[in-house]
Design a protein around this motif. Structure first.
Motif, PDB file in Angstrom:
ATOM      1  N   ARG A   1      -6.035  22.683  18.862  1.00  0.00           N
ATOM      2  CA  ARG A   1      -5.071  23.686  18.618  1.00  0.00           C
ATOM      3  C   ARG A   1      -4.745  24.629  19.685  1.00  0.00           C
ATOM      4  O   ARG A   1      -3.741  25.313  19.738  1.00  0.00           O
ATOM      5  CB  ARG A   1      -5.890  24.186  17.316  1.00  0.00           C
TER       6      ARG A   1
ATOM      7  N   GLN B   1     -20.081  14.584  14.564  1.00  0.00           N
ATOM      8  CA  GLN B   1     -21.112  15.644  14.832  1.00  0.00           C
ATOM      9  C   GLN B   1     -22.533  15.129  14.616  1.00  0.00           C
ATOM     10  O   GLN B   1     -23.462  15.374  15.206  1.00  0.00           O
ATOM     11  CB  GLN B   1     -20.872  16.891  13.830  1.00  0.00           C
TER      12      GLN B   1
ATOM     13  N   LEU C   1     -14.811  13.944  11.459  1.00  0.00           N
ATOM     14  CA  LEU C   1     -15.348  15.004  12.515  1.00  0.00           C
ATOM     15  C   LEU C   1     -17.142  15.152  12.177  1.00  0.00           C
ATOM     16  O   LEU C   1     -17.683  15.269  12.874  1.00  0.00           O
ATOM     17  CB  LEU C   1     -14.738  16.246  12.177  1.00  0.00           C
ATOM     18  N   GLN C   2     -17.051  14.915  10.726  1.00  0.00           N
ATOM     19  CA  GLN C   2     -18.612  15.152  10.240  1.00  0.00           C
ATOM     20  C   GLN C   2     -19.487  14.014  11.061  1.00  0.00           C
ATOM     21  O   GLN C   2     -20.415  14.064  11.247  1.00  0.00           O
ATOM     22  CB  GLN C   2     -18.875  15.094   9.057  1.00  0.00           C
TER      23      GLN C   2
ATOM     24  N   LYS D   1      -5.123  14.927  14.134  1.00  0.00           N
ATOM     25  CA  LYS D   1      -6.517  15.296  14.286  1.00  0.00           C
ATOM     26  C   LYS D   1      -6.644  16.214  15.351  1.00  0.00           C
ATOM     27  O   LYS D   1      -7.568  16.768  15.403  1.00  0.00           O
ATOM     28  CB  LYS D   1      -7.280  13.886  14.366  1.00  0.00           C
ATOM     29  N   ASP D   2      -5.973  16.090  16.421  1.00  0.00           N
ATOM     30  CA  ASP D   2      -5.908  16.873  17.719  1.00  0.00           C
ATOM     31  C   ASP D   2      -5.705  18.355  17.282  1.00  0.00           C
ATOM     32  O   ASP D   2      -6.559  19.460  17.645  1.00  0.00           O
ATOM     33  CB  ASP D   2      -5.168  16.473  18.806  1.00  0.00           C
TER      34      ASP D   2
ATOM     35  N   TYR E   1      -5.430  19.870  14.475  1.00  0.00           N
ATOM     36  CA  TYR E   1      -6.386  20.178  13.462  1.00  0.00           C
ATOM     37  C   TYR E   1      -7.601  20.681  13.748  1.00  0.00           C
ATOM     38  O   TYR E   1      -8.198  21.391  13.233  1.00  0.00           O
ATOM     39  CB  TYR E   1      -6.294  19.011  12.513  1.00  0.00           C
ATOM     40  N   SER E   2      -7.958  20.065  15.047  1.00  0.00           N
ATOM     41  CA  SER E   2      -9.629  20.787  15.344  1.00  0.00           C
ATOM     42  C   SER E   2      -9.220  21.029  16.978  1.00  0.00           C
ATOM     43  O   SER E   2      -8.931  22.245  17.111  1.00  0.00           O
ATOM     44  CB  SER E   2     -10.284  19.405  15.404  1.00  0.00           C
ATOM     45  N   GLU E   3      -9.889  20.307  17.816  1.00  0.00           N
ATOM     46  CA  GLU E   3     -10.227  21.028  19.220  1.00  0.00           C
ATOM     47  C   GLU E   3      -8.803  21.335  20.028  1.00  0.00           C
ATOM     48  O   GLU E   3      -9.058  22.082  20.749  1.00  0.00           O
ATOM     49  CB  GLU E   3     -11.187  20.050  19.937  1.00  0.00           C
TER      50      GLU E   3
ATOM     51  N   ILE F   1     -10.100  13.104   8.105  1.00  0.00           N
ATOM     52  CA  ILE F   1     -10.317  13.945   9.405  1.00  0.00           C
ATOM     53  C   ILE F   1     -11.574  14.573   9.466  1.00  0.00           C
ATOM     54  O   ILE F   1     -12.588  14.450  10.301  1.00  0.00           O
ATOM     55  CB  ILE F   1      -9.097  14.714   9.864  1.00  0.00           C
ATOM     56  N   GLN F   2     -11.947  15.227   8.231  1.00  0.00           N
ATOM     57  CA  GLN F   2     -13.244  16.011   7.912  1.00  0.00           C
ATOM     58  C   GLN F   2     -14.205  14.849   8.002  1.00  0.00           C
ATOM     59  O   GLN F   2     -15.399  15.240   8.420  1.00  0.00           O
ATOM     60  CB  GLN F   2     -12.961  16.634   6.548  1.00  0.00           C
TER      61      GLN F   2
END
Length: 283
Positions: free
Chosen positions: A162, A210, A206-207, A155-156, A158-160, A202-203
């Motif tokens: 990278r 948020q 993350l949603q 997840k890391d 894949y998102s913040e 993961i999506q």
């Protein structure tokens, strides 16, 4: 009647052919005495298999006719490994498969920007050859990426995190390539492909994060608004307390008189401060 001498005519043509042959030989063999290196290239010199340390930079150069010049590219180049067919250096799918910290397999698209250091071109040609991208760059990319990705959860990267992972790949890859005469310019971690179920979870996570952050923002905003209203109410209360304490009969009388000054037809009559009776002049 004039008679043309055949030997004279053939001798004239023979002379022209001789001049042409001499010019042709000069062009063929004379070019071995010089070389032109184009912009963005460097010329590696070798003499009977022995590579010289001094390169020819771009421009015109005189050289030994027995010396061989091998031109190498010193412009910015890229090496791409992609999951998309035909997008990378190889025609088929060429993404890098690596294991994350929790042991999940992810596929990564990466582009590495680099250039050959001109002063080290002869070393690269001598030690590696012209296919240094396949011999050195490709294996080092695969090795370094697997080493770095193993430090992160799926997840890391894949998102913040990278960009952080890409910077680590750059640092480690540069340590491996710089001593070989290859200067790294940038590493672009363009795409991270996760297993389908994991990507969906993961999506969703993350949603949800948020949404939670949005609600926290709303609650914080409302709390600040409530605090503002409490401060405003306290200010109004304090103001009313001060006003009520200062409203004496004399002050109210003063305010009343002040309000009459702009009213039409108002006549001011002085009064006796002892008994409040009007004072008339002459009485």
């Amino acid at each position: 009647m004039d008679v043309i001498n055949p030997k004279r005519r053939y001798g004239k043509f023979g002379g022209l052919a001789g001049v042409f042959l001499v010019v042709l030989l000069v062009l063929i063999f004379g070019s071995s005495f010089w070389t032109v290196v184009e912009a963005g290239e460097t010329g590696v010199r070798s003499f009977f298999g022995k590579v010289r340390d001094e390169e020819f930079s771009s421009g015109f150069h005189l050289k030994n006719p027995l010396e061989r010049i091998t031109k190498m590219n010193i412009r910015t180049q890229d090496y791409t490994m992609s999951v998309a067919q035909g997008e990378g250096e190889r025609y088929g799918a060429d993404a890098i498969s690596a294991l994350t910290k929790e042991g999940l397999a992810v596929d990564l698209d990466i582009t590495v920007l680099y250039h050959l250091v001109e002063e080290r071109a002869s070393d690269v040609y001598r030690d590696i050859g012209l296919a240094y991208d396949e011999i050195v760059i490709r294996p080092q990319i695969r090795s370094v990426i697997r080493e770095v990705i193993a430090q992160y959860e799926a997840k890391d990267i894949y998102s913040e995190k990278r960009q952080e992972a890409a910077q680590k790949i750059f640092d480690l890859l540069n340590v491996q390539l710089e001593p070989r005469g290859i200067e790294l310019e940038d590493v672009l971690l363009r795409h991270v492909e996760l297993p389908k179920n994991l990507a969906e979870s993961i999506q969703q996570k993350l949603q949800a994060e948020q949404e939670a952050e949005r609600y926290d923002f709303i609650l914080d905003k409302e709390a600040k608004e409530a605090e503002r209203k409490r401060v405003e109410a306290a200010g109004q209360r304090d103001a009313q307390t001060i006003i009520s304490q200062s409203l004496t009969p004399r002050y109210l009388e003063y305010l009343y008189i002040q309000s009459l000054k702009d009213r039409e037809g108002t006549i001011y009559v002085p009064t006796n401060p002892n008994n409040g009776l009007p004072l008339f002049r002459g009485l």
